[in-house]
Design a protein around this motif. Structure first.
Motif, mmCIF file in Angstrom:
data_model
loop_
_atom_site.group_PDB
_atom_site.id
_atom_site.type_symbol
_atom_site.label_atom_id
_atom_site.label_comp_id
_atom_site.label_asym_id
_atom_site.label_seq_id
_atom_site.Cartn_x
_atom_site.Cartn_y
_atom_site.Cartn_z
ATOM 1 N N VAL A 13 1.697 2.758 -3.528
ATOM 2 C CA VAL A 13 0.638 3.116 -4.479
ATOM 3 C C VAL A 13 0.597 4.605 -4.779
ATOM 4 O O VAL A 13 0.542 5.030 -5.943
ATOM 5 C CB VAL A 13 -0.728 2.630 -3.956
ATOM 6 C CG1 VAL A 13 -1.862 3.171 -4.834
ATOM 7 C CG2 VAL A 13 -0.769 1.106 -3.918
ATOM 8 N N SER A 14 0.633 5.426 -3.753
ATOM 9 C CA SER A 14 0.513 6.874 -3.951
ATOM 10 C C SER A 14 1.655 7.419 -4.800
ATOM 11 O O SER A 14 1.426 8.193 -5.744
ATOM 12 C CB SER A 14 0.475 7.587 -2.597
ATOM 13 O OG SER A 14 0.409 8.996 -2.776
ATOM 14 N N ALA A 15 2.890 7.022 -4.488
ATOM 15 C CA ALA A 15 4.053 7.530 -5.226
ATOM 16 C C ALA A 15 4.024 7.082 -6.673
ATOM 17 O O ALA A 15 4.345 7.855 -7.589
ATOM 18 C CB ALA A 15 5.342 7.050 -4.553
ATOM 19 N N SER A 27 -4.790 8.308 -11.208
ATOM 20 C CA SER A 27 -5.324 8.227 -9.852
ATOM 21 C C SER A 27 -4.899 6.901 -9.217
ATOM 22 O O SER A 27 -4.505 5.954 -9.911
ATOM 23 C CB SER A 27 -6.847 8.318 -9.870
ATOM 24 O OG SER A 27 -7.415 7.149 -10.442
ATOM 25 N N GLU A 28 -4.992 6.832 -7.890
ATOM 26 C CA GLU A 28 -4.657 5.588 -7.202
ATOM 27 C C GLU A 28 -5.609 4.474 -7.608
ATOM 28 O O GLU A 28 -5.212 3.309 -7.730
ATOM 29 C CB GLU A 28 -4.680 5.804 -5.685
ATOM 30 C CG GLU A 28 -3.568 6.740 -5.201
ATOM 31 C CD GLU A 28 -3.549 6.891 -3.690
ATOM 32 O OE1 GLU A 28 -4.180 6.045 -2.993
ATOM 33 O OE2 GLU A 28 -2.915 7.841 -3.195
ATOM 34 N N GLU A 76 0.815 -1.213 0.000
ATOM 35 C CA GLU A 76 0.000 0.000 0.000
ATOM 36 C C GLU A 76 0.850 1.265 0.000
ATOM 37 O O GLU A 76 0.475 2.272 -0.601
ATOM 38 C CB GLU A 76 -0.934 -0.012 1.220
ATOM 39 C CG GLU A 76 -1.937 1.135 1.244
ATOM 40 C CD GLU A 76 -2.895 1.030 2.408
ATOM 41 O OE1 GLU A 76 -3.617 2.013 2.666
ATOM 42 O OE2 GLU A 76 -2.927 -0.027 3.073
ATOM 43 N N ARG A 77 2.006 1.219 0.636
ATOM 44 C CA ARG A 77 2.814 2.432 0.757
ATOM 45 C C ARG A 77 3.431 2.862 -0.573
ATOM 46 O O ARG A 77 3.926 3.985 -0.691
ATOM 47 C CB ARG A 77 3.908 2.248 1.805
ATOM 48 C CG ARG A 77 4.955 1.200 1.481
ATOM 49 C CD ARG A 77 6.030 1.202 2.553
ATOM 50 N NE ARG A 77 7.092 0.247 2.318
ATOM 51 C CZ ARG A 77 7.089 -1.004 2.761
ATOM 52 N NH1 ARG A 77 6.048 -1.441 3.460
ATOM 53 N NH2 ARG A 77 8.099 -1.812 2.517
ATOM 54 N N ALA A 134 1.300 6.206 -8.473
ATOM 55 C CA ALA A 134 0.204 6.884 -9.174
ATOM 56 C C ALA A 134 0.611 8.301 -9.564
ATOM 57 O O ALA A 134 0.336 8.761 -10.686
ATOM 58 C CB ALA A 134 -1.046 6.907 -8.298
ATOM 59 N N LYS A 135 1.291 8.984 -8.665
ATOM 60 C CA LYS A 135 1.746 10.343 -8.954
ATOM 61 C C LYS A 135 2.763 10.351 -10.088
ATOM 62 O O LYS A 135 2.705 11.186 -10.997
ATOM 63 C CB LYS A 135 2.356 10.969 -7.690
ATOM 64 C CG LYS A 135 2.777 12.417 -7.866
ATOM 65 C CD LYS A 135 3.305 12.996 -6.559
ATOM 66 C CE LYS A 135 3.723 14.454 -6.736
ATOM 67 N NZ LYS A 135 4.252 15.020 -5.450
#
Length: 282
Positions: free
Chosen positions: A102-104, A112-113, A99-100, A106-107
């Protein structure tokens, strides 16, 4: 395409960091460019990536990375690890991303995530020999439904017009006044309701709002269960309009979630839309 754009072969090579002979090989056919090079090629040739290099179906994790022009070895820096192992494993369908990351990712990919996670499921499906099949999409458990009038109006504007410009306050005010048959609100009045400067509106205004957005007037009443139903519908419609829903499964919804008969109707509708226009996101 290059000649039409009146760009020299050497200029293309220089712009994308390749040798002239390499570009010549791509054009003549003996070799093809790395998928990671395609965005740069489209940029240099001043063409849209999807137009110049059309893709069949929706992207998986590898596609998203390459569309961003990133090589896999570059992903270690993106996710803050010593190697690109986590990304490689997810692209191969061996294991899902933590999960950690995913954000990086996607950016870095400019998506989007949710888009990233859907691409991950497509990578998993390919690894399991299900390439070409559309995995069942999951509509995540909903957050609390909107409670204030401002939240409800904002939700409609955000969810009902994906990829489009939502109507302006002036347009909404005109529609409400036309529905009422008299001047009952100004554009400034709509703005005040939308931003929360005004917390309440006359019944005739709420009826006009509902008519304009094609919703039941009950949505604007202070009843959480009704608001949740409309909220779920708006989230689904937003995803469907962007081509992100093949089938729908409600997970984590309590008794206020979408009823089974509604889910059945929506799934049937999604199937019919796919048959009618399988290659569009309309």
């Amino acid at each position: 395409m290059r000649r039409t754009a009146e760009i020299a072969q050497s200029d293309v090579a220089s712009a994308i960091g390749a040798a002239d002979s390499t570009v010549a090989g791509w054009e003549l056919g003996p070799s093809v460019p790395d998928q990671e090079k395609l965005p740069d090629l489209a940029r240099v040739l001043r063409r849209d990536l999807d137009d110049l290099f059309p893709r069949e179906g929706l992207p998986d994790l590898t596609d998203l990375r390459c569309d961003a022009g990133l090589y896999r070895y570059e992903m270690a820096k993106v996710i803050g690890t010593k190697s690109d192992g986590p990304v490689a494993g997810a692209e191969r369908g061996d294991r899902r991303l933590k999960e950690r990351y995913v954000s990086a990712m996607a950016k870095a990919y400019g998506v989007s995530e949710d888009d990233l996670l859907r691409a991950q499921e497509r990578s998993m499906s390919k690894a399991q020999g299900e390439e070409g099949q559309v995995p069942e999409e999951v509509i995540p458990a909903a957050e609390a439904p909107p409670r204030t009038l401002a939240e409800k109006i904002t939700l409609i504007l955000e969810r009902s017009y994906p990829g489009q410009t939502s109507p302006a306050d002036e347009e909404i005010a005109e529609a409400i006044n036309a529905h009422a048959g008299s001047h009952v609100i100004s554009a400034k009045g709509v703005e005040d309701l939308r931003t929360g400067a005004e917390a309440e509106a006359a019944p005739v205004v709420l009826q006009g709002l509902a008519a304009f957005f094609g919703l039941t007037p009950l949505y604007f009443e202070p009843h959480d269960a009704v608001a949740r139903q409309v909220y779920e519908g708006l989230r689904l419609m937003s995803a469907a309009k962007q081509g992100k829903v093949g089938r729908v499964r409600a997970r984590g919804l309590g008794t206020e979630g979408l009823p089974a008969n509604v889910l059945s109707i929506l799934n049937d509708l999604a199937s019919e839309l796919d048959k009618a226009a399988p290659d569009t996101n309309e």
